[in-house]
Scaffold this motif. Sequence first.
Motif, PDB file in Angstrom:
ATOM      1  N   ASN A  51       0.833  -1.192   0.000  1.00 34.50           N
ATOM      2  CA  ASN A  51       0.000   0.000   0.000  1.00 34.50           C
ATOM      3  C   ASN A  51       0.873   1.249   0.000  1.00 34.50           C
ATOM      4  OD1 ASN A  51      -2.339  -1.456  -0.040  1.00 34.50           O
ATOM      5  ND2 ASN A  51      -2.731  -1.270   2.157  1.00 34.50           N
ATOM      6  N   LEU A  52       0.517   2.200  -0.827  1.00 32.93           N
ATOM      7  CA  LEU A  52       1.274   3.433  -0.932  1.00 32.93           C
ATOM      8  C   LEU A  52       0.285   4.567  -1.178  1.00 32.93           C
ATOM      9  CD1 LEU A  52       4.133   4.689  -1.178  1.00 32.93           C
ATOM     10  CD2 LEU A  52       3.921   4.355  -3.644  1.00 32.93           C
ATOM     11  N   PRO A  53       0.265   5.568  -0.305  1.00 33.63           N
ATOM     12  CA  PRO A  53      -0.665   6.683  -0.506  1.00 33.63           C
ATOM     13  C   PRO A  53      -0.389   7.365  -1.850  1.00 33.63           C
ATOM     14  CG  PRO A  53       0.353   6.803   1.656  1.00 33.63           C
ATOM     15  CD  PRO A  53       1.068   5.734   0.892  1.00 33.63           C
ATOM     16  N   ALA A  54      -1.452   7.590  -2.639  1.00 29.37           N
ATOM     17  CA  ALA A  54      -1.275   8.190  -3.966  1.00 29.37           C
ATOM     18  C   ALA A  54      -2.530   8.941  -4.389  1.00 29.37           C
ATOM     19  CB  ALA A  54      -0.967   7.098  -4.977  1.00 29.37           C
ATOM     20  N   VAL A  55      -2.315   9.881  -5.295  1.00 29.97           N
ATOM     21  CA  VAL A  55      -3.411  10.610  -5.937  1.00 29.97           C
ATOM     22  C   VAL A  55      -3.119  10.588  -7.426  1.00 29.97           C
ATOM     23  CG1 VAL A  55      -4.529  12.858  -6.221  1.00 29.97           C
ATOM     24  CG2 VAL A  55      -3.783  12.118  -3.959  1.00 29.97           C
ATOM     25  N   GLY A  56      -4.145  10.413  -8.227  1.00 29.19           N
ATOM     26  CA  GLY A  56      -3.945  10.405  -9.675  1.00 29.19           C
ATOM     27  C   GLY A  56      -5.160  10.945 -10.391  1.00 29.19           C
ATOM     28  N   PHE A  57      -4.964  11.222 -11.663  1.00 28.28           N
ATOM     29  CA  PHE A  57      -6.093  11.696 -12.465  1.00 28.28           C
ATOM     30  C   PHE A  57      -5.859  11.324 -13.920  1.00 28.28           C
ATOM     31  CE2 PHE A  57      -3.143  15.064 -13.255  1.00 28.28           C
ATOM     32  CZ  PHE A  57      -3.473  15.574 -14.506  1.00 28.28           C
ATOM     33  N   GLY A  58      -6.892  11.404 -14.685  1.00 31.98           N
ATOM     34  CA  GLY A  58      -6.826  11.167 -16.114  1.00 31.98           C
ATOM     35  C   GLY A  58      -7.806  12.087 -16.811  1.00 31.98           C
ATOM     36  N   PHE A  59      -7.590  12.292 -18.103  1.00 30.23           N
ATOM     37  CA  PHE A  59      -8.527  13.119 -18.856  1.00 30.23           C
ATOM     38  C   PHE A  59      -8.798  12.465 -20.199  1.00 30.23           C
ATOM     39  CE2 PHE A  59      -4.385  14.731 -19.973  1.00 30.23           C
ATOM     40  CZ  PHE A  59      -4.454  14.955 -21.334  1.00 30.23           C
ATOM     41  N   GLY A  60      -9.912  12.840 -20.788  1.00 30.50           N
ATOM     42  CA  GLY A  60     -10.336  12.254 -22.048  1.00 30.50           C
ATOM     43  C   GLY A  60     -10.006  13.140 -23.231  1.00 30.50           C
ATOM     44  N   ASP A  61      -9.367  12.573 -24.224  1.00 30.92           N
ATOM     45  CA  ASP A  61      -8.994  13.354 -25.397  1.00 30.92           C
ATOM     46  C   ASP A  61     -10.222  13.811 -26.184  1.00 30.92           C
ATOM     47  OD1 ASP A  61      -9.528  10.729 -26.172  1.00 30.92           O
ATOM     48  OD2 ASP A  61      -8.072  10.748 -27.793  1.00 30.92           O
ATOM     49  N   ALA A  62     -11.281  13.027 -26.198  1.00 26.91           N
ATOM     50  CA  ALA A  62     -12.481  13.410 -26.954  1.00 26.91           C
ATOM     51  C   ALA A  62     -13.114  14.669 -26.374  1.00 26.91           C
ATOM     52  CB  ALA A  62     -13.495  12.266 -26.965  1.00 26.91           C
ATOM     53  N   VAL A  63     -13.165  14.765 -25.058  1.00 25.38           N
ATOM     54  CA  VAL A  63     -13.751  15.946 -24.427  1.00 25.38           C
ATOM     55  C   VAL A  63     -12.859  17.166 -24.650  1.00 25.38           C
ATOM     56  CG1 VAL A  63     -14.558  16.943 -22.253  1.00 25.38           C
ATOM     57  CG2 VAL A  63     -14.909  14.523 -22.705  1.00 25.38           C
ATOM     58  N   ILE A  64     -11.553  16.978 -24.543  1.00 25.85           N
ATOM     59  CA  ILE A  64     -10.617  18.081 -24.795  1.00 25.85           C
ATOM     60  C   ILE A  64     -10.791  18.581 -26.237  1.00 25.85           C
ATOM     61  CG2 ILE A  64      -8.173  18.683 -25.059  1.00 25.85           C
ATOM     62  CD1 ILE A  64      -8.986  18.534 -22.165  1.00 25.85           C
ATOM     63  N   MET A  65     -10.914  17.663 -27.187  1.00 24.70           N
ATOM     64  CA  MET A  65     -11.107  18.060 -28.588  1.00 24.70           C
ATOM     65  C   MET A  65     -12.396  18.869 -28.755  1.00 24.70           C
ATOM     66  SD  MET A  65      -8.566  17.154 -30.439  1.00 24.70           S
ATOM     67  CE  MET A  65      -9.205  17.202 -32.090  1.00 24.70           C
ATOM     68  N   GLU A  66     -13.469  18.433 -28.140  1.00 28.65           N
ATOM     69  CA  GLU A  66     -14.742  19.164 -28.236  1.00 28.65           C
ATOM     70  C   GLU A  66     -14.613  20.557 -27.615  1.00 28.65           C
ATOM     71  OE1 GLU A  66     -17.519  18.484 -29.956  1.00 28.65           O
ATOM     72  OE2 GLU A  66     -16.328  16.796 -30.682  1.00 28.65           O
ATOM     73  N   LEU A  67     -13.932  20.643 -26.496  1.00 27.95           N
ATOM     74  CA  LEU A  67     -13.737  21.937 -25.845  1.00 27.95           C
ATOM     75  C   LEU A  67     -12.909  22.871 -26.731  1.00 27.95           C
ATOM     76  CD1 LEU A  67     -14.108  23.724 -23.336  1.00 27.95           C
ATOM     77  CD2 LEU A  67     -12.017  22.700 -22.430  1.00 27.95           C
ATOM     78  N   LEU A  68     -11.818  22.352 -27.294  1.00 25.68           N
ATOM     79  CA  LEU A  68     -10.982  23.176 -28.176  1.00 25.68           C
ATOM     80  C   LEU A  68     -11.748  23.620 -29.423  1.00 25.68           C
ATOM     81  CD1 LEU A  68      -7.573  21.272 -27.914  1.00 25.68           C
ATOM     82  CD2 LEU A  68      -8.167  23.481 -26.910  1.00 25.68           C
ATOM     83  N   LYS A  69     -12.572  22.717 -29.961  1.00 27.34           N
ATOM     84  CA  LYS A  69     -13.396  23.092 -31.122  1.00 27.34           C
ATOM     85  C   LYS A  69     -14.365  24.206 -30.765  1.00 27.34           C
ATOM     86  CE  LYS A  69     -13.736  18.662 -33.461  1.00 27.34           C
ATOM     87  NZ  LYS A  69     -14.637  17.560 -33.778  1.00 27.34           N
ATOM     88  N   SER A  70     -15.040  24.055 -29.633  1.00 21.63           N
ATOM     89  CA  SER A  70     -16.043  25.052 -29.245  1.00 21.63           C
ATOM     90  C   SER A  70     -15.412  26.422 -28.980  1.00 21.63           C
ATOM     91  CB  SER A  70     -16.832  24.587 -28.019  1.00 21.63           C
ATOM     92  OG  SER A  70     -16.033  24.620 -26.863  1.00 21.63           O
ATOM     93  N   LYS A  71     -14.158  26.430 -28.557  1.00 21.24           N
ATOM     94  CA  LYS A  71     -13.450  27.691 -28.292  1.00 21.24           C
ATOM     95  C   LYS A  71     -12.636  28.154 -29.500  1.00 21.24           C
ATOM     96  CE  LYS A  71     -14.674  27.621 -23.940  1.00 21.24           C
ATOM     97  NZ  LYS A  71     -15.786  28.416 -23.515  1.00 21.24           N
ATOM     98  N   GLN A  72     -12.742  27.398 -30.598  1.00 19.81           N
ATOM     99  CA  GLN A  72     -11.993  27.674 -31.835  1.00 19.81           C
ATOM    100  C   GLN A  72     -10.494  27.772 -31.557  1.00 19.81           C
ATOM    101  OE1 GLN A  72     -13.931  31.115 -33.545  1.00 19.81           O
ATOM    102  NE2 GLN A  72     -15.661  29.895 -34.223  1.00 19.81           N
ATOM    103  N   LEU A  73      -9.994  26.814 -30.777  1.00 20.33           N
ATOM    104  CA  LEU A  73      -8.587  26.789 -30.403  1.00 20.33           C
ATOM    105  C   LEU A  73      -7.825  25.606 -31.009  1.00 20.33           C
ATOM    106  CD1 LEU A  73      -8.907  27.779 -26.636  1.00 20.33           C
ATOM    107  CD2 LEU A  73      -8.062  29.189 -28.520  1.00 20.33           C
TER     108      LEU A  73
END
Length: 180
Positions: A51-73
């Motif tokens: 056991n080792l105390p840890a924190v992690g996260f992940g993100f989805g490329d599809a959502v990032i793509m939609e966000l960038l499209k909506s912001k025209q970035l």
Amino acid sequence: FGFGVLDLSVVRGLAYYTGVVFEGFDRSGELRAIFGGGRYDALLSTFGGKNLPAVGFGFGDAVIMELLKSKQLLPKLASSPAKVVVFPMQEDLRSSAVSVAASLRSAGVPVDLVLEAKKLKWVFKHADRLQASFVALIGTNEVELGTVRLKRLADGSQEDVPIADLPQRVAGGLWLSVAP
């Protein structure tokens, strides 16, 4: 919290979280979570570690793509269409197709290598979409002879080309036959 909102009802569905979980959304709230994660103190022990105390996260490329499209970035990326589409006619010829593609690439020829089991009609449509100049077909007879069936898409002509001559042939536009 400035840009944050505390929501104590957030539950993430993965069983390995052992504490606080979090999710991040765009300000408008129109998209699903952009990222999420949390505390997981016992995750390593499930794989044989301690056991080792840890924190992690992940993100989805599809959502990032939609966000960038909506912001025209989304950046405008220059396309580099393949000059040759290489296709093995049978599954057991894939390694030969990989070798042909590698020899073309090492000579600086842009290549698209199709390793999926596809119909020939699909391959030619795919080559057309890519604006490729040639399709290199790898068949059993060609492998035995050390050649590739090279089809020029501009006029439909084709010929068997020795693999060693292929990079020069497609790069230099040398063509012997004129009839399909």
